[in-house]
Design a protein around this motif. Structure first.
Motif, PDB file in Angstrom:
ATOM      1  N   GLY A   1      -6.380  12.495   3.626  1.00 22.22           N
ATOM      2  CA  GLY A   1      -7.180  13.324   2.729  1.00 22.22           C
ATOM      3  C   GLY A   1      -7.127  14.807   3.063  1.00 22.22           C
TER       4      GLY A   1
ATOM      5  N   HIS B   1     -11.235  12.011   3.594  1.00 22.53           N
ATOM      6  CA  HIS B   1     -10.573  11.443   4.764  1.00 22.53           C
ATOM      7  C   HIS B   1      -9.419  10.503   4.430  1.00 22.53           C
ATOM      8  CE1 HIS B   1     -13.935  12.985   7.098  1.00 22.53           C
ATOM      9  NE2 HIS B   1     -14.744  12.430   6.232  1.00 22.53           N
ATOM     10  N   GLY B   2      -9.125  10.295   3.163  1.00 18.00           N
ATOM     11  CA  GLY B   2      -8.050   9.394   2.784  1.00 18.00           C
ATOM     12  C   GLY B   2      -8.483   7.951   2.659  1.00 18.00           C
ATOM     13  N   ARG B   3      -9.778   7.714   2.536  1.00 18.37           N
ATOM     14  CA  ARG B   3     -10.285   6.340   2.469  1.00 18.37           C
ATOM     15  C   ARG B   3     -10.567   5.868   1.045  1.00 18.37           C
ATOM     16  NH1 ARG B   3     -14.196   8.068   6.938  1.00 18.37           N
ATOM     17  NH2 ARG B   3     -12.866   7.968   8.762  1.00 18.37           N
ATOM     18  N   GLU B   4     -11.056   6.763   0.198  1.00 17.09           N
ATOM     19  CA  GLU B   4     -11.430   6.363  -1.160  1.00 17.09           C
ATOM     20  C   GLU B   4     -10.333   6.612  -2.184  1.00 17.09           C
ATOM     21  OE1 GLU B   4     -15.125   7.980  -2.384  1.00 17.09           O
ATOM     22  OE2 GLU B   4     -16.197   7.282  -0.613  1.00 17.09           O
TER      23      GLU B   4
ATOM     24  N   SER C   1       0.823  -1.206   0.000  1.00 19.77           N
ATOM     25  CA  SER C   1       0.000   0.000   0.000  1.00 19.77           C
ATOM     26  C   SER C   1       0.863   1.265   0.000  1.00 19.77           C
ATOM     27  CB  SER C   1      -0.921  -0.010   1.217  1.00 19.77           C
ATOM     28  OG  SER C   1      -0.161   0.057   2.393  1.00 19.77           O
TER      29      SER C   1
ATOM     30  N   ARG D   1     -13.410  14.447  -4.678  1.00 20.04           N
ATOM     31  CA  ARG D   1     -14.676  14.685  -3.984  1.00 20.04           C
ATOM     32  C   ARG D   1     -15.712  15.277  -4.943  1.00 20.04           C
ATOM     33  NH1 ARG D   1     -13.829  18.719   0.171  1.00 20.04           N
ATOM     34  NH2 ARG D   1     -12.424  19.580  -1.375  1.00 20.04           N
TER      35      ARG D   1
ATOM     36  N   ASP E   1      -2.511  10.663   2.549  1.00 17.47           N
ATOM     37  CA  ASP E   1      -2.948   9.956   3.747  1.00 17.47           C
ATOM     38  C   ASP E   1      -3.704  10.919   4.651  1.00 17.47           C
ATOM     39  OD1 ASP E   1      -3.223   7.827   5.459  1.00 17.47           O
ATOM     40  OD2 ASP E   1      -1.254   8.041   6.364  1.00 17.47           O
TER      41      ASP E   1
ATOM     42  N   ASP F   1      -9.022  13.022  -1.204  1.00 12.06           N
ATOM     43  CA  ASP F   1     -10.432  12.827  -0.910  1.00 12.06           C
ATOM     44  C   ASP F   1     -10.713  13.454   0.450  1.00 12.06           C
ATOM     45  OD1 ASP F   1      -9.268  11.023   0.809  1.00 12.06           O
ATOM     46  OD2 ASP F   1     -10.209   9.261  -0.040  1.00 12.06           O
TER      47      ASP F   1
ATOM     48  N   ARG G   1      -8.699   3.685  -4.302  1.00  9.39           N
ATOM     49  CA  ARG G   1      -9.384   3.207  -5.516  1.00  9.39           C
ATOM     50  C   ARG G   1      -8.961   4.021  -6.729  1.00  9.39           C
ATOM     51  NH1 ARG G   1     -15.391   3.461  -3.954  1.00  9.39           N
ATOM     52  NH2 ARG G   1     -15.598   3.441  -6.207  1.00  9.39           N
TER      53      ARG G   1
ATOM     54  N   CYS H   1      -1.892   8.659  -2.873  1.00  4.60           N
ATOM     55  CA  CYS H   1      -3.079   9.122  -2.160  1.00  4.60           C
ATOM     56  C   CYS H   1      -2.617   9.875  -0.924  1.00  4.60           C
ATOM     57  CB  CYS H   1      -3.945   7.926  -1.772  1.00  4.60           C
ATOM     58  SG  CYS H   1      -5.357   8.362  -0.761  1.00  4.60           S
TER      59      CYS H   1
ATOM     60  N   ARG I   1      -0.193   5.401  -0.267  1.00  2.00           N
ATOM     61  CA  ARG I   1      -0.502   6.445   0.716  1.00  2.00           C
ATOM     62  C   ARG I   1       0.778   7.170   1.114  1.00  2.00           C
ATOM     63  NH1 ARG I   1      -5.462   6.388   2.237  1.00  2.00           N
ATOM     64  NH2 ARG I   1      -6.704   4.505   2.270  1.00  2.00           N
TER      65      ARG I   1
END
Length: 136
Positions: free
Chosen positions: A122, A97-100, A33, A57, A120, A95, A103, A118, A36
């Motif tokens: 967001g 919060h850094g969750r999506e 991963s 977003r 980390d 994004d 993807r 990404c 991030r």
């Protein structure tokens, strides 16, 4: 061989193997991963390598506050806008919060973007870091 077959030694061996696996797990998971990146690394990629922030977003949230110079490309339209992004420069996905973002990074990497990351945490990490927001 008697050492391994002894009941007490078998338990010690299993505990040692389990603890070794738990120690290795974060390093192995980090390798998979590596998309991030923390705020400081994201800023460095953007400034040093002329990278691009892409905010995935919805446009209403983007207009309420976004990173200056960020482009708003929602996750569902990312494939259609792949050709407008620089493949030879870092692309940092933002994004809420850094969750999506993972993807979106996976989509970009599938299309050959080797420097897709990404942020980390967001946009929350951006604001918590005291960085400025722009409103449209």
């Amino acid at each position: 061989m008697d050492f391994l077959l002894s009941q007490n030694n078998l338990w010690i061996l299993l505990i040692a193997l389990a603890s070794g696996a738990m120690l290795l797990w974060p390093g192995l998971a980090k390798g998979r991963s590596n998309a991030r990146i923390p705020l400081a690394d994201a800023i460095q990629h953007i400034n040093r390598d002329q990278g691009v922030f892409v905010d995935i977003r919805p446009s209403e949230q983007f207009k309420a506050g976004h990173i200056p110079q960020a482009r708003n490309i929602t996750l569902d339209t990312l494939d259609a806008h792949i050709g407008t992004l620089p493949q030879d420069k870092p692309v940092v996905i933002v994004d809420a919060h850094g969750r999506e973002g993972a993807r979106a990074v996976a989509q970009l990497r599938k299309h050959g973007f080797t420097q897709a990351f990404c942020l980390d945490g967001g946009l929350n990490a951006w604001t918590e870091g005291g960085m400025p927001l722009k409103k449209s």
